[in-house]
Write an enzyme that holds these catalytic residues in place. Structure first.
Site, PDB file in Angstrom:
ATOM      1  N   ASP A   1      -7.425   3.927  -8.410  1.00 12.36           N
ATOM      2  CA  ASP A   1      -8.388   3.429  -7.421  1.00 12.36           C
ATOM      3  C   ASP A   1      -9.067   4.584  -6.691  1.00 12.36           C
ATOM      4  O   ASP A   1      -8.586   5.717  -6.695  1.00 12.36           O
ATOM      5  CB  ASP A   1      -7.689   2.513  -6.404  1.00 12.36           C
ATOM      6  CG  ASP A   1      -6.637   3.234  -5.570  1.00 12.36           C
ATOM      7  OD1 ASP A   1      -5.876   4.050  -6.125  1.00 12.36           O
ATOM      8  OD2 ASP A   1      -6.577   2.997  -4.348  1.00 12.36           O
TER       9      ASP A   1
ATOM     10  N   GLU B   1      -3.453   3.181  -4.484  1.00 14.01           N
ATOM     11  CA  GLU B   1      -2.863   4.288  -3.729  1.00 14.01           C
ATOM     12  C   GLU B   1      -3.577   4.465  -2.403  1.00 14.01           C
ATOM     13  O   GLU B   1      -2.956   4.733  -1.380  1.00 14.01           O
ATOM     14  CB  GLU B   1      -2.951   5.592  -4.538  1.00 14.01           C
ATOM     15  CG  GLU B   1      -2.162   6.757  -3.933  1.00 14.01           C
ATOM     16  CD  GLU B   1      -2.972   7.653  -2.992  1.00 14.01           C
ATOM     17  OE1 GLU B   1      -2.375   8.576  -2.408  1.00 14.01           O
ATOM     18  OE2 GLU B   1      -4.179   7.439  -2.816  1.00 14.01           O
TER      19      GLU B   1
HETATM   20 ZN   LIG Z   1      -5.736  10.550  -4.223  1.00 11.39          ZN
END
Ligand SMILES: [Zn+2]
Length: 439
Positions: A96, A190
């Protein structure tokens, strides 16, 4: 060899690496903070890249590549004949991109042989000025990759993803090179704090791992913040303003007083640096009846982190004491913990990372990150996971850029890391090597 590269291997990896990277960044994989907890992954678009990666890893010869129900892509590069004697090594990067800047319609631009001047991007009046970006000055003569100026680039962390895929594809194509069993994982979400929670350690089966999610060339991070999140909720008494005399207790006003009563000349992100921690309000919502303020609390030291929480609680109590009709609650949740202590117990994990950086002809730069990585959560969950550089810079902004030469050095470092773990002299146990590890 082209002298802008750190090694012949890095130069050889650069073409497939650039092809992959520029393809991955075009896929919008922005994660969604609002759905970090109730959707897996938080945004559907991340699955598009995940599926691409599964088929690409299979094409590279990693037969068990698959996307699991947590949105994580996993695959195995089988080790050489002696690999059963060595630890299983994990390589982790996140798919992401940050919600802080647009990731839609990313159009990467490659500035070949960067000449050291200010780079003006065609859109969004975005400028990259080497005078205020020392790392850019260090990329003189490199092939610098930027966005077109109105989006982020997505080097965070597609540089890491492309480097891992390129390195394992190279290893798969060169079976004569020594390697331990390598497990690859690409995580979603993340940037919204969930990546490290999505990875099933049992399925992953690695003894230690490395995130490829750092920045400056040679960088190895074995220390991160310890992090908590806090919510202060104020419940007041809401009543029609026309008849509120002596009755209304305005929750917004009390919440604002709490924020105003907190230290502003210290303990804030804007007044601290290095190893200093902070207490940072990042969201304020509510009505006259009920208001809440969200905070993040950060420090390298856990005791100091608790002290920051005490400052918040005490301040909230003091303000609340002035208005007994209001109710003020402070809730604190743990986010992640500094990985340092856990990594100190398995010194070979960081040592192998440093050796891989040196093997690529670079000086390891060990530093503490004022933030967290997937590795902070993974280390806390029991999988020791320091962070390695990727060659991407100015993350989460339209100025984000990457150096192809630095990225190539990172991919070559991964190949060298495999050789180091296959040498049989290292262990993930601190003291003696794993049983049978020394041949
Ligand atoms: Zn990163």
């Amino acid at each position: 060899m082209d002298g802008s590269f750190t090694s012949e291997l890095a130069q050889e990896l650069s073409a497939p690496l650039l092809e992959r990277f520029t393809r991955y960044v075009r896929v919008d994989t922005q994660s969604d903070r609002a759905h970090a907890l109730d959707r897996i992954p938080s945004s559907d678009n991340q699955l598009e890249l995940a599926r691409m990666l599964v088929s690409e890893l299979r094409d590279a010869g990693l037969q068990d590549a698959e996307l699991d129900d947590q949105g994580v892509v996993m695959a195995t590069l089988p080790g050489d004949d002696s690999s059963s004697a060595h630890p299983v090594i994990g390589l982790v990067a996140h798919m992401d991109t940050s919600p802080d800047a647009s990731g839609e319609g990313v159009e990467p631009i490659v500035h070949r042989g960067y000449d050291g001047s200010v780079i003006v991007l065609p859109k969004g009046s975005t400028r990259l000025d080497p005078d205020s970006m020392p790392a850019l000055r260090g990329a003189l003569g490199h092939d610098v990759i930027t966005s077109s100026g109105d989006t982020l680039l997505g080097a965070d962390d597609k540089a890491g993803v492309a480097e891992i895929v390129t390195a394992v594809a190279y290893l798969a194509a060169h079976p004569e090179l020594p390697r331990p069993t390598i497990r690859v994982a690409f995580t979603p979400d993340e940037e919204v704090g969930q990546g490290g929670h999505r990875l099933s350690l049992e399925r992953f089966g690695a003894d230690c791992a490395y995130t490829l999610d750092g920045s400056d060339i040679g960088g190895l991070q074995d220390e991160t913040f310890s992090a908590d999140e806090a919510t202060v909720t104020v419940t007041g008494v809401d009543i029609h303003p026309g008849t509120a005399t002596g009755k209304m207790v305005n929750a917004l006003r009390i919440a604002a007083e709490i924020v105003a009563a907190l230290p502003s000349d210290r303990l804030t992100p804007e007044t601290t640096s290095g190893r200093e921690g902070f207490l940072h309000p990042f969201e304020f919502t509510g009505t006259a009846g009920q208001a809440s303020v969200s905070f993040i609390l950060r420090d390298f030291d856990e005791q100091a982190l608790r002290a920051h929480a005490d400052v918040l609680r005490r301040t909230a109590e003091e303000v609340a004491a002035r208005e007994p009709r209001a109710r003020v609650e402070v809730e604190i949740r743990e986010q992640y913990r500094n990985m340092r202590e856990a990594l100190d117990r398995v010194p070979d994990v960081v040592a192998a990372g440093e050796a891989a950086i040196r093997a690529e002809g670079l000086q390891p730069v060990k530093e503490a990150i004022r933030g967290g990585t997937d590795g902070s959560i993974l280390t806390e969950r029991g999988l020791p996971t320091p962070n390695l550089f990727t060659g991407g810079h100015e993350f989460h902004s339209t100025r984000e850029w990457a150096s192809l030469q630095e990225m190539s050095a990172a991919a070559a470092m991964i190949v060298r890391l495999a050789g180091i773990w296959a040498s049989g002299e290292l262990s993930v146990g601190g003291g003696a090597p794993l049983a049978g590890a020394s041949r």
